[in-house]
Motif scaffolding. Sequence first.
Motif, PDB file in Angstrom:
ATOM      1  N   TYR A  50       0.823  -1.214   0.000  1.00 60.40           N
ATOM      2  CA  TYR A  50       0.000   0.000   0.000  1.00 60.40           C
ATOM      3  C   TYR A  50       0.859   1.268   0.000  1.00 60.40           C
ATOM      4  N   GLN A 115      -7.491  -1.593  -2.048  1.00 62.46           N
ATOM      5  CA  GLN A 115      -6.163  -0.980  -2.095  1.00 62.46           C
ATOM      6  C   GLN A 115      -5.174  -1.860  -2.860  1.00 62.46           C
ATOM      7  N   GLN A 118      -5.877  -1.516  -6.525  1.00 62.56           N
ATOM      8  CA  GLN A 118      -5.367  -0.250  -7.058  1.00 62.56           C
ATOM      9  C   GLN A 118      -3.849  -0.306  -7.222  1.00 62.56           C
ATOM     10  N   SER A 119      -3.172  -1.006  -6.320  1.00 61.64           N
ATOM     11  CA  SER A 119      -1.716  -1.158  -6.426  1.00 61.64           C
ATOM     12  C   SER A 119      -1.356  -1.941  -7.691  1.00 61.64           C
TER      13      SER A 119
END
Length: 666
Positions: A50, A115, A118-119
């Motif tokens: 993250y 998250q 999205q990474s």
Amino acid sequence: MNRSLKNIPNPLLNDLLNEAINFTEIQEEHISEAVTVKISEVRGLLEQIYQVESVRRNFNNTIVVFDRIQNALQQVASMIYLLAYVHPDGQIRKSCHLAVDTLNQFSNQINLDEQLYQSFKEYSESKEAEQLSGAAKKYLDDRMDFYRRNGFALSGDERKNIKELLDKIAKLSLEFSTNVNEYEDALIVTEEQVKGLPDDYKEARRQDDGTYKITLDTPSYVPFMRYSESETARKQLMVKYLNRAPQNEPVLKSILSKRRQMAGLLGYTNYAEWQIEENMAHSTSVVFNFENDLRDKVRIKAQKDLDELLEVKYKQQPDVALINYWESSFYTNQLMNTRYGIDHEELKQYFSVDHVLDGLFEIASKLYGVDFEKVPEAPVWDPSVNMYRMLVDGKHAGYVYFDLFPRTGKYTHAACFTIQSGHQADQGYQYTSSALVCNFPPPAADKPSLLLHHDVVTLFHEFGHLMHAMLAHADLAGQSGISNVRDFVEVPSQMFENWAWNYTALQLFARHYQTGEILPRRLFDRMIAARNVGSGIQTQQQIFYGMLDMTYHTFFDPDKHDLTGIFRQLQEDITLFKYVEGTHMYNSFDHLTGYAAGYYGYLWAKVYAEDIFAEFEKNGVFDEATGRRFRDCILIKGATENELEMVKEFLQREPDQKAFLKSLGV
């Protein structure tokens, strides 16, 4: 013996490179501790991903760290999952099942983590990602496809619903399997009803009052159905066998209903459509066409098989015109004896389990260049388990475990369980560890475990899986071992079965347990002559199982249909046997949870398996170059390449069905 936990390091948290796990010392408290520690470790690794700035995101700080996350969870989950099915202590098994449920829910949470997505998305749009090739590119592509297939275009609330469904499905699937494995029942029969059965079989099951207890595990059930002259007892035993785990009916309905809901949320018509999309077959229509086409091709052979059985029965009962389901094994055995001269009891004298294992090891050495060393006083979960060190070119390449005999509460079928996945670690390469679990007749006081040839084929099949798991060598754990698409994983296992039917191979290990005599050629010739006896009936049964699985996951609506009605209709449409009234086999058909719209893969994979073996036949079944080519083109690659392309590379041509149909006698 109870000992203080503080004096016993947790064997499930052994992170030393290539060190054997101390299964002997595992205590119940270790299980929850391992889960807590691994989940905490994974949360820390997730935070690492993250916190990487988008402009600094690269393969190592995103993809490699994520693979470590998956491996950390999988390693502890695999060990606990295995122990849930094989540990002799019922309380430990129960705790393991609870732990697996917790780990499944946490894994589902990670898979639907916004998250993390999205990474990955950030990295997938980077210049470095655009330049990836080979295994690294496939890993990223597969993960992004996973996100697409699991609804990351949906709203947060919709994804929350999907996670809740996945958690419930995982919990219910575990409950389903546990109910099957823990289910116990038996048929008590008289001396008259065991007439025809071998003396050692009867002796092992005789009770103090002179009756016999016939349990439902494979070494008990299969011989009784084959040899007992009592039709009444055979029918009674089959009804019990087909009615195992009756409490699973609502469980299965709930699983199917929730899978249907999940597929709908993800935009698919049904669960099978979602499941098969990533397989070699790609679509439900391809699967149904494959099954129906094969159904047409084997119909004549199946009818011929049935006519042979009817001919045998007619000589004893001239007024009958059909074979009942519970009679098939009995009359097949008689046909084998009268027409083909096959006596299974005579044959099994040549297949002691230790000799068969020696043969497996020698064949693997010839083909793949691997060797096995038995580890004395190994730290195993049960005294009957044997552990071996696998060597490649004389160097350590992993541990394998053989758990071959039935126990109360143990997994009731045959399977290969991965314990640790191979991958490139910081300290070096962590090799795979796997367990081969079966349920063969245990040794007696005066003789070793003797296997029916069918058992030998099963052992070769599972050893084929074992070689696939152990030899796959990938940098990333997610591409190692048996991590291929579902309808490919049975290729190496079914291909390896063929050595159990080759006389050159059998001469290495098939010798009489008392005299040492090699299996006579005359007996082998009879085996080959009889190899396709019943192949049409057996293939119809496999088609039926595959179509049942597909139908439940395609058309079944618990509000409109009942499980039994579909089962009855498909069995009577596809096979030549009538449905056995009052039975509910689907309640113990655990492939419905483990393979879920994937059972067709056995026959699908057999097409490729037989095509590959035809190359060995052409070049010599122990041709080293062909063995190494198969190892290097397919086994070693794991899931680093497209499965069809790996097959074509080995064959050096497009695959076809010729060898497959020939193997069925069609």
